[in-house]
Scaffold this motif. Structure first.
Motif, PDB file in Angstrom:
ATOM      1  N   ARG A  25       0.856  -1.192   0.000  1.00 59.90           N
ATOM      2  CA  ARG A  25       0.000   0.000   0.000  1.00 59.90           C
ATOM      3  C   ARG A  25       0.883   1.231   0.000  1.00 59.90           C
ATOM      4  N   GLN A  26       0.306   2.376  -0.347  1.00 67.03           N
ATOM      5  CA  GLN A  26       1.059   3.632  -0.369  1.00 67.03           C
ATOM      6  C   GLN A  26       0.230   4.736   0.268  1.00 67.03           C
ATOM      7  N   LYS A  27       0.886   5.535   1.133  1.00 66.04           N
ATOM      8  CA  LYS A  27       0.235   6.673   1.761  1.00 66.04           C
ATOM      9  C   LYS A  27       1.296   7.716   2.073  1.00 66.04           C
ATOM     10  N   PHE A  28       1.022   8.968   1.705  1.00 61.84           N
ATOM     11  CA  PHE A  28       1.970  10.067   1.909  1.00 61.84           C
ATOM     12  C   PHE A  28       3.327   9.745   1.273  1.00 61.84           C
ATOM     13  N   GLY A  29       3.294   9.043   0.148  1.00 60.16           N
ATOM     14  CA  GLY A  29       4.526   8.714  -0.555  1.00 60.16           C
ATOM     15  C   GLY A  29       5.327   7.590   0.067  1.00 60.16           C
ATOM     16  N   ILE A  30       4.757   6.955   1.104  1.00 59.86           N
ATOM     17  CA  ILE A  30       5.457   5.855   1.794  1.00 59.86           C
ATOM     18  C   ILE A  30       4.820   4.525   1.403  1.00 59.86           C
ATOM     19  N   PHE A  31       5.626   3.580   0.976  1.00 58.46           N
ATOM     20  CA  PHE A  31       5.151   2.245   0.653  1.00 58.46           C
ATOM     21  C   PHE A  31       5.269   1.360   1.897  1.00 58.46           C
ATOM     22  N   TYR A  32       4.226   0.606   2.174  1.00 58.02           N
ATOM     23  CA  TYR A  32       4.217  -0.239   3.358  1.00 58.02           C
ATOM     24  C   TYR A  32       3.356  -1.478   3.081  1.00 58.02           C
ATOM     25  N   LEU A  33       3.367  -2.418   4.031  1.00 58.56           N
ATOM     26  CA  LEU A  33       2.592  -3.645   3.880  1.00 58.56           C
ATOM     27  C   LEU A  33       1.371  -3.609   4.798  1.00 58.56           C
ATOM     28  N   GLN A  34       0.249  -4.043   4.243  1.00 58.64           N
ATOM     29  CA  GLN A  34      -0.981  -4.112   5.031  1.00 58.64           C
ATOM     30  C   GLN A  34      -1.781  -5.336   4.596  1.00 58.64           C
ATOM     31  N   GLN A  35      -2.155  -6.159   5.553  1.00 55.56           N
ATOM     32  CA  GLN A  35      -2.895  -7.380   5.243  1.00 55.56           C
ATOM     33  C   GLN A  35      -4.207  -7.032   4.540  1.00 55.56           C
ATOM     34  N   PHE A  66      10.746  -2.036   2.708  1.00 53.87           N
ATOM     35  CA  PHE A  66       9.596  -1.454   3.391  1.00 53.87           C
ATOM     36  C   PHE A  66       9.944  -1.177   4.851  1.00 53.87           C
ATOM     37  N   ASN A  67       9.719   0.058   5.277  1.00 54.51           N
ATOM     38  CA  ASN A  67      10.051   0.459   6.646  1.00 54.51           C
ATOM     39  C   ASN A  67       8.903   0.255   7.626  1.00 54.51           C
ATOM     40  N   TYR A  68       7.770  -0.185   7.108  1.00 55.72           N
ATOM     41  CA  TYR A  68       6.614  -0.298   8.014  1.00 55.72           C
ATOM     42  C   TYR A  68       5.668  -1.380   7.519  1.00 55.72           C
ATOM     43  N   THR A  69       5.149  -2.166   8.455  1.00 59.25           N
ATOM     44  CA  THR A  69       4.021  -3.044   8.169  1.00 59.25           C
ATOM     45  C   THR A  69       3.018  -2.917   9.307  1.00 59.25           C
ATOM     46  N   SER A  70       1.768  -2.699   8.937  1.00 62.70           N
ATOM     47  CA  SER A  70       0.720  -2.558   9.953  1.00 62.70           C
ATOM     48  C   SER A  70       0.273  -3.911  10.479  1.00 62.70           C
ATOM     49  N   GLY A  71       0.777  -4.972   9.868  1.00 61.90           N
ATOM     50  CA  GLY A  71       0.431  -6.317  10.305  1.00 61.90           C
ATOM     51  C   GLY A  71       0.410  -7.267   9.131  1.00 61.90           C
ATOM     52  N   TYR A  72       1.442  -8.093   9.021  1.00 60.27           N
ATOM     53  CA  TYR A  72       1.525  -9.094   7.960  1.00 60.27           C
ATOM     54  C   TYR A  72       1.426 -10.458   8.625  1.00 60.27           C
ATOM     55  N   THR A  73       0.439 -11.259   8.257  1.00 60.25           N
ATOM     56  CA  THR A  73       0.259 -12.546   8.919  1.00 60.25           C
ATOM     57  C   THR A  73       0.765 -13.698   8.047  1.00 60.25           C
ATOM     58  N   PHE A  74       1.547 -14.551   8.658  1.00 63.10           N
ATOM     59  CA  PHE A  74       2.081 -15.743   7.997  1.00 63.10           C
ATOM     60  C   PHE A  74       1.100 -16.903   8.169  1.00 63.10           C
ATOM     61  N   CYS A  75       1.102 -17.821   7.219  1.00 56.30           N
ATOM     62  CA  CYS A  75       0.219 -18.971   7.309  1.00 56.30           C
ATOM     63  C   CYS A  75       0.673 -19.906   8.434  1.00 56.30           C
ATOM     64  N   PHE A 260      -0.510 -18.898  14.424  1.00 61.84           N
ATOM     65  CA  PHE A 260       0.211 -18.301  13.311  1.00 61.84           C
ATOM     66  C   PHE A 260       0.702 -16.926  13.753  1.00 61.84           C
ATOM     67  N   TYR A 261       1.717 -16.414  13.057  1.00 63.21           N
ATOM     68  CA  TYR A 261       2.367 -15.173  13.467  1.00 63.21           C
ATOM     69  C   TYR A 261       1.858 -13.971  12.679  1.00 63.21           C
ATOM     70  N   GLU A 262       1.679 -12.874  13.423  1.00 65.65           N
ATOM     71  CA  GLU A 262       1.451 -11.571  12.783  1.00 65.65           C
ATOM     72  C   GLU A 262       2.708 -10.732  12.979  1.00 65.65           C
ATOM     73  N   TRP A 263       3.245 -10.219  11.906  1.00 68.17           N
ATOM     74  CA  TRP A 263       4.515  -9.481  11.903  1.00 68.17           C
ATOM     75  C   TRP A 263       4.232  -7.995  11.817  1.00 68.17           C
ATOM     76  N   ARG A 264       4.689  -7.249  12.801  1.00 66.94           N
ATOM     77  CA  ARG A 264       4.557  -5.790  12.812  1.00 66.94           C
ATOM     78  C   ARG A 264       5.913  -5.166  13.116  1.00 66.94           C
ATOM     79  N   TYR A 265       6.292  -4.192  12.340  1.00 62.74           N
ATOM     80  CA  TYR A 265       7.486  -3.412  12.684  1.00 62.74           C
ATOM     81  C   TYR A 265       7.319  -2.000  12.154  1.00 62.74           C
ATOM     82  N   ASN A 266       8.059  -1.087  12.733  1.00 58.80           N
ATOM     83  CA  ASN A 266       7.922   0.328  12.396  1.00 58.80           C
ATOM     84  C   ASN A 266       9.295   0.977  12.408  1.00 58.80           C
ATOM     85  N   ARG A 267       9.841   1.228  11.223  1.00 61.38           N
ATOM     86  CA  ARG A 267      11.135   1.878  11.087  1.00 61.38           C
ATOM     87  C   ARG A 267      11.014   3.173  10.298  1.00 61.38           C
TER      88      ARG A 267
END
Length: 292
Positions: A25-35, A66-75, A260-267
């Motif tokens: 996804r993209q917002k304010f020119g920043i690309f990030y991951l969102q489930q 990607f410097n940010y993910t709001s929550g990426y879930t692995f199977c 299962f794991y949800e991956w969140r990080y914020n850089r």
């Protein structure tokens, strides 16, 4: 579900051996991951179980881009290989509920708890008919009228357009089954959408009104799916949310919680990082209250 999706891919002589889809996804020119909506699990899909060093390399590539993910879930299949790779402060353990269907219906029915058996017998006395349909609009109407107002932050109306598109694609591929309970007066009180893929029957979307809840319509629908698929090598995936009463309802069919794991990080740069942290804390607080 994610039109601008990307992927990390491992190749061997031009053949994909390992793929990790990335919902970008993209917002304010920043690309990030969102489930994406209607995708409870993504993760690393491989011809063979990926080695820890491969998983580590995949995650490193993602964080390079990607410097940010709001929550990426692995199977659920990735849980073991991720245990010693991801930083514990960046993951949360979630649970869905699985019910293996390789047993006979009689054996599966014995796995229902006492309340579920009672409510199933009660539902069977309600003179309800189970009807298969290819019209998703009654299900969307049930959700809008009875569940939408309970969703934190509301429901963007585009979500229903997305659901319609997903359903149409699944029908075209022969992967969807839509079941309603119909009363003697012809009214629809409950419905469930199931997707069949890769050895799983995914309980993707459901809704019921007050009459449907009182008559245990969803219990009747789920029992019918279990009965008709008993003795197969499929797994019924309830796609259970982390809400105690809903998880308890699915567990009452004899299903078991699977992690299962949800991956969140914020850089992100500091101002964006602080803003995202505040919003995330508000969301987590709401989720905890729902679980209580």
């Amino acid at each position: 579900m994610s039109p601008e999706w990307q992927a990390v891919v491992e190749e061997d002589n031009g053949t994909y051996t390992c793929v990790m889809p990335l919902p970008v996804r993209q917002k304010f020119g920043i690309f990030y991951l969102q489930q994406p909506l209607f995708c409870q699990q993504l993760g690393i899909y491989a011809v063979q179980e990926p080695r820890a060093e491969v998983v580590e390399a995949f995650l490193a590539v993602v964080q390079q881009h990607f410097n940010y993910t709001s929550g990426y879930t692995f199977c659920t299949a990735n849980t073991q290989s991720l245990q010693h790779v991801v930083r514990q402060e960046e993951v949360q353990v979630l649970y869905t509920h699985y019910l293996p269907l390789q047993y006979s219906y009689d054996q599966l029915w014995k796995g229902y708890n006492r309340d579920r058996k009672y409510n199933l017998n009660k539902a069977r006395r309600e003179s309800l008919s189970l009807v298969q349909s290819q019209d998703i609009e009654p299900l969307i109407h049930l959700f809008r009228q009875n569940i939408e107002h309970k969703v934190y932050g509301g429901v963007d109306q585009s979500a229903y357009t997305t659901l319609r598109q997903l359903y149409t694609a699944c029908v075209e591929k022969g992967k969807a089954e839509l079941v309603y309970t119909v009363s003697e007066d012809g009214s629809i009180a409950a419905g469930g959408l199931f997707v069949y893929y890769g050895g799983y029957i995914i309980y993707l979307f459901n809704a019921a009104d007050a009459k449907g809840r009182k008559s245990n319509g969803r219990t009747l629908i789920l029992d019918d799916i279990i009965r008709r698929n008993a003795g197969t090598r499929q797994i019924l995936d309830f796609e259970s949310p982390m809400i105690e009463n809903i998880a308890g309802f699915y567990h009452s069919f004899g299903s078991m919680p699977v992690p299962f794991y949800e991956w969140r990080y914020n850089r992100l740069p500091l101002p964006f990082r602080l803003l995202k942290q505040v919003r995330q804390e508000v969301l987590l607080t709401f989720q905890r209250r729902q679980q209580q």
